[in-house]
Design an enzyme around this catalytic site. Structure first.
Site, mmCIF file in Angstrom:
data_model
loop_
_atom_site.group_PDB
_atom_site.id
_atom_site.type_symbol
_atom_site.label_atom_id
_atom_site.label_comp_id
_atom_site.label_asym_id
_atom_site.label_seq_id
_atom_site.Cartn_x
_atom_site.Cartn_y
_atom_site.Cartn_z
ATOM 1 C CG ASP A 117 -0.284 -0.204 2.526
ATOM 2 O OD1 ASP A 117 0.941 -0.462 2.528
ATOM 3 O OD2 ASP A 117 -0.966 -0.128 3.559
ATOM 4 C CD GLU A 127 9.992 -1.065 11.110
ATOM 5 O OE1 GLU A 127 9.004 -0.750 10.428
ATOM 6 O OE2 GLU A 127 9.928 -1.244 12.352
#
EC number: 2.4.1.135
Length: 306
Positions: free
Chosen positions: A163, A252
């Site tokens: 997205d 992350e």
């Protein structure tokens, strides 16, 4: 037997015709691309650039085909990209297979599937940040890469959500990532800021910190779209995977802590001043009229793939 004489003018015409045909054959056999110089260079040099493996977790929803169609146009333009799509399903779906086929990407894509455990699935009106997403799918892609990639050839791994919005120029920058390095760059519209970005030394060669406003104490306070990784790091560090056991916003940091340190990050995108990716999100599809049809045993998309 009579002698055949060819006049000089006829010889000249034959030579001209031969040269024109030769030029046409050469032109048709050569890759051509219209666009900015960086895109033309990537198109011509596609065979010599490192392959970029873009990993995209995806799941069934009304906007899924629209999201993946938009992304597929990037892959049509960039010959050195290989798309690894991992569906959150029990089996790969006709919708995604058909999309890859229509885009002509069957030979430059890999389609995998693995279901997210039910305890980690979002429910009802859960906000999308409450549970880690894409963990199973990204880890399956990493397992596939470790088993299939040529370790002697330089390649790059990028975790590419379906997205976000990506400039083709981002992949030109990504191609500059050196062996054994993690490349980093700014991301627009994320973390409550117009842009999250690495902070660099005066000469622009080292990362000294980040301007993150949300949880800046994270080891690597950056978005998943803010970095890509040289594949050899994953080969040398088999323990590098994503985890359900980390705090929110730490996926992350969880993957990067196994692979690099801040001072080893490679700044890209014009010393981290160019924004080439944006953390956009598609609005949830409103289908009240469709739901009313379904209650009547009808539907607007009968026999169609939307």
């Amino acid at each position: 037997m009579s002698e055949v004489r060819i006049r000089p003018r006829q010889v000249l015409i034959l030579i001209i015709v031969f040269l024109v045909v030769l030029m046409m054959v050469h032109r048709n056999g050569k890759r051509t691309c219209q666009g900015p110089e960086y895109l033309q260079a990537m198109f011509v040099q596609g065979d010599t650039l490192p392959t970029i493996y873009a990993v995209t977790p995806t799941y069934p929803r009304p906007a899924q085909k629209a999201e993946l169609t938009r992304l597929s146009h990037l892959f049509m333009l960039l010959p050195h990209l290989h798309w690894i799509i991992v569906e959150d399903t029990n089996a790969t779906t006709p919708l995604v297979r058909n999309l890859l086929d229509r885009a002509g990407l069957e030979k430059r894509s890999t389609l995998l599937n693995i279901k997210t455990p039910s305890e980690f699935k979002l429910k009802g009106k859960d906000p999308n940040w409450i549970k880690p997403r894409g963990v199973e799918q990204r880890n399956l892609a990493l397992a596939w890469l470790r088993n299939h990639v040529d370790v002697d050839r330089h390649s790059i791994v990028f975790f590419m959500d379906d997205d976000n919005s990506y400039s083709t120029e981002l992949f030109a920058e990504m191609s500059k990532i050196e062996r054994g390095r993690v490349g980093v760059w700014p991301v627009g519209l994320v973390g409550g800021l117009m842009v999250e970005r690495p902070l660099l030394t005066e000469d622009g060669t080292k990362v000294t910190g980040f301007n993150a406003a949300w949880r800046p104490e994270r080891p690597f306070p950056i978005d998943m779209a803010a970095f890509a990784i040289s594949m050899d790091l994953f080969i040398r560090n088999p323990q590098a995977t994503f985890s359900y056991e980390v705090q929110r916003g730490y996926q992350e940091s969880e993957i990067l802590r196994h692979l690099t340190t801040r001072d080893q990050l490679q700044p890209l995108a014009n010393r981290c001043t160019d924004v080439l990716v944006w953390h956009t999100r598609t609005e949830k599809t409103k289908l009240a009229a469709e739901e009313a049809l379904l209650k009547k045993g009808q539907r607007s998309d009968g026999g169609m793939e939307v």
